[in-house]
Design an enzyme around this catalytic site. Structure first.
Site, PDB file in Angstrom:
ATOM      1  N   GLU A   1      -0.753  -4.202   1.340  1.00 48.24           N
ATOM      2  CA  GLU A   1      -0.686  -3.756  -0.057  1.00 48.24           C
ATOM      3  C   GLU A   1      -0.301  -2.283  -0.103  1.00 48.24           C
ATOM      4  OE1 GLU A   1      -4.240  -4.847  -2.249  1.00 48.24           O
ATOM      5  OE2 GLU A   1      -4.385  -6.774  -1.231  1.00 48.24           O
TER       6      GLU A   1
ATOM      7  N   GLU B   1     -11.917  -8.249   1.050  1.00 50.27           N
ATOM      8  CA  GLU B   1     -12.881  -7.185   0.731  1.00 50.27           C
ATOM      9  C   GLU B   1     -14.354  -7.590   0.854  1.00 50.27           C
ATOM     10  OE1 GLU B   1     -11.717  -5.831  -3.159  1.00 50.27           O
ATOM     11  OE2 GLU B   1      -9.783  -5.114  -2.478  1.00 50.27           O
TER      12      GLU B   1
HETATM   13  C1  XIL Z   1      -4.672  -5.620  -8.452  1.00 53.26           C
HETATM   14  C2  XIL Z   1      -3.437  -5.951  -9.257  1.00 53.26           C
HETATM   15  O1  XIL Z   1      -2.362  -5.183  -8.767  1.00 53.26           O
HETATM   16  C3  XIL Z   1      -3.669  -5.655 -10.719  1.00 53.26           C
HETATM   17  O2  XIL Z   1      -2.559  -6.114 -11.498  1.00 53.26           O
HETATM   18  C4  XIL Z   1      -4.950  -6.329 -11.205  1.00 53.26           C
HETATM   19  O3  XIL Z   1      -5.205  -5.960 -12.528  1.00 53.26           O
HETATM   20  C5  XIL Z   1      -6.110  -5.948 -10.321  1.00 53.26           C
HETATM   21  O4  XIL Z   1      -5.819  -6.264  -8.971  1.00 53.26           O
HETATM   22  N1  XIL Z   1      -6.762  -5.018  -3.828  1.00 53.26           N
HETATM   23  C6  XIL Z   1      -6.272  -6.293  -3.894  1.00 53.26           C
HETATM   24  C7  XIL Z   1      -5.328  -6.640  -4.985  1.00 53.26           C
HETATM   25  O5  XIL Z   1      -6.518  -7.101  -2.986  1.00 53.26           O
HETATM   26  O6  XIL Z   1      -5.440  -7.995  -5.353  1.00 53.26           O
HETATM   27  C8  XIL Z   1      -5.502  -5.761  -6.199  1.00 53.26           C
HETATM   28  O7  XIL Z   1      -4.484  -6.067  -7.128  1.00 53.26           O
HETATM   29  C9  XIL Z   1      -5.466  -4.304  -5.784  1.00 53.26           C
HETATM   30  C10 XIL Z   1      -6.577  -4.001  -4.829  1.00 53.26           C
END
Ligand code: XIL
Length: 390
Positions: free
Chosen positions: A284, A179
């Site tokens: 994701e 990001e």
């Molecule tokens: C999220 C997790 O799923 C949560 O448990 C945590 O509280 C916050 O982060 N983008 C990403 C992930 O790259 O690492 C994030 O994961 C969601 C958004």
């Protein structure tokens, strides 16, 4: 003995006939059941996803600590059965694995890697350099002032070397930077950027290659369907390559909703990244069915709970489930269409109950975004698409 033979033979024949009848009955019943459920004998439902998708791309999910270390056995079993790749939802992020400058917390990450090894899965490391879930000490001195460029470089290098070094040979590839780019294509004004400028990204990839020359290296981000972001990421890939640095793939996080992203724009990004010379990974994947609050996945975004933002607290109405499945099927077909470019599809959680979307960007909602429901049943779109493939 002889006298009994015919009778015995007769009885034997009778049993045989009866047996054949029972078999026929069983087969008919099975066929009826199969057609009633709209599936053939080679029903993909019985085929683990990893087998149904062999030769196309790896398939897996992000795992939490309860799944890796015991309490959530059912999800762990599901993961072992269905997936050939896993990523840690939280335990490899800097805040968890490196909470203080001179203290690492490897326990949960070790357990995660062990889990993946047991399941002979491809293990993905998430993530090395990210502005979120970053421990406070990382970019500042004891008075809270930004550290010098030199100090930050050293800290990044130490962090990357130590974490990647520990899992060298075990982790297949790493989200080196997560990001770094905003919606409009500009660089995110993170501490890394404030102190080092865009050089921070190239340095991170340099340190990562040094730390484990055999590991694949990825750039990962959300909102990758946007034109401005797509163009900037293509530029980054080219810059990395022209500096002789390694980048194997771009991770499209793919946190979706019912109204975003546009599938045509999403496809353009898959094509643009591949044309720039890297593989694409869906890293994701989830699709919220709830009223839209925020797109993207900036984890600091949040909104207050209101009942109208949580309309399916009890269950998901069939109509919404149908729409959600149809939209997921469209994207899944797109991934299959581009399986020469897409090497992995990872969902952000195993089943709906585990999803971060139940608490982001509004706490305490009930969402239905993943590949398996709260009873760990596979969502219909998967069998529909995979069935159609046969
Ligand atoms: C999220 C997790 O799923 C949560 O448990 C945590 O509280 C916050 O982060 N983008 C990403 C992930 O790259 O690492 C994030 O994961 C969601 C958004």
């Amino acid at each position: 003995m002889r006298a009994r033979t015919p009778a015995a033979g007769g009885r034997g024949k009778g049993i045989k006939m009866q047996h054949m009848k029972t078999c026929r009955k069983k087969i008919t019943l099975a066929l009826l059941a199969a057609s009633a459920f709209g599936c053939a004998f080679s029903a993909p439902r019985e085929v683990p996803l990893k087998d149904a998708l062999r030769g196309r791309f790896l398939v897996g999910a992000a795992l939490n600590e309860a799944q890796v270390s015991g309490p959530d056995r059912r999800a762990a079993e599901l993961a072992m059965r269905e997936f050939n790749t896993v990523v840690a939802e939280n335990c490899m992020k800097a805040a968890s694995i490196h909470p203080e400058e001179n203290r690492y917390n490897f326990g949960p990450a070790d357990a995660f890697v062990e889990f993946g090894r047991k399941g002979r899965m491809k293990i993905i490391g998430h993530t090395l350099i990210w502005h979120s879930q970053l421990p406070e000490w990382f970019c500042v001195d004891s008075e809270g002032r930004n550290v010098s460029a030199q100090t930050l470089k050293k800290r990044m290098r130490d962090h990357i070397r130590t974490v990647m070094g520990r899992y060298r040979g075990a982790v297949k590839g790493w989200d080196v930077v997560n990001e770094a780019i905003e919606w409009d294509g500009s660089w995110r004004k993170s501490k890394f950027y404030e102190i080092l400028g865009e050089e921070f990204l190239y340095l991170a990839f340099r340190y990562a290659r040094e730390a484990d020359p055999s590991a694949e290296l990825y750039y990962n981000d959300y909102g990758m369907d946007g034109k401005a972001k797509r163009e900037r990421v293509v530029e980054i890939i080219k810059n990395l390559k022209s500096r002789g640095l390694r980048i194997d793939a771009v991770g499209m996080q793919s946190h979706m909703g019912m109204g975003h992203p546009d599938i045509g724009e999403f496809e353009k990004s898959i094509e643009a990244f591949a044309a720039a010379g890297v593989k694409v990974m869906i890293t994701e994947w989830d699709m919220s069915v709830l009223p839209f609050v925020a797109s993207g996945a900036e984890i600091s975004t949040n909104a207050a709970y209101r009942e109208e933002l949580n309309p399916y607290a009890e269950s998901l109405p069939a109509e919404m489930s149908g729409k959600w499945n149809a939209r997921m099927a469209d994207f899944f077909r797109l991934f299959l269409k581009h399986s020469d470019k897409i090497t992995r599809v990872t969902a952000w959680g195993v089943s709906d109950g585990d999803s971060w979307l139940n608490n982001w960007p509004v706490r305490g909602r009930t969402d239905y975004p993943l590949l398996f429901d709260r009873n760990l049943e596979r969502k219909p779109f998967l069998n529909e698409v995979l069935g159609a493939k046969r």
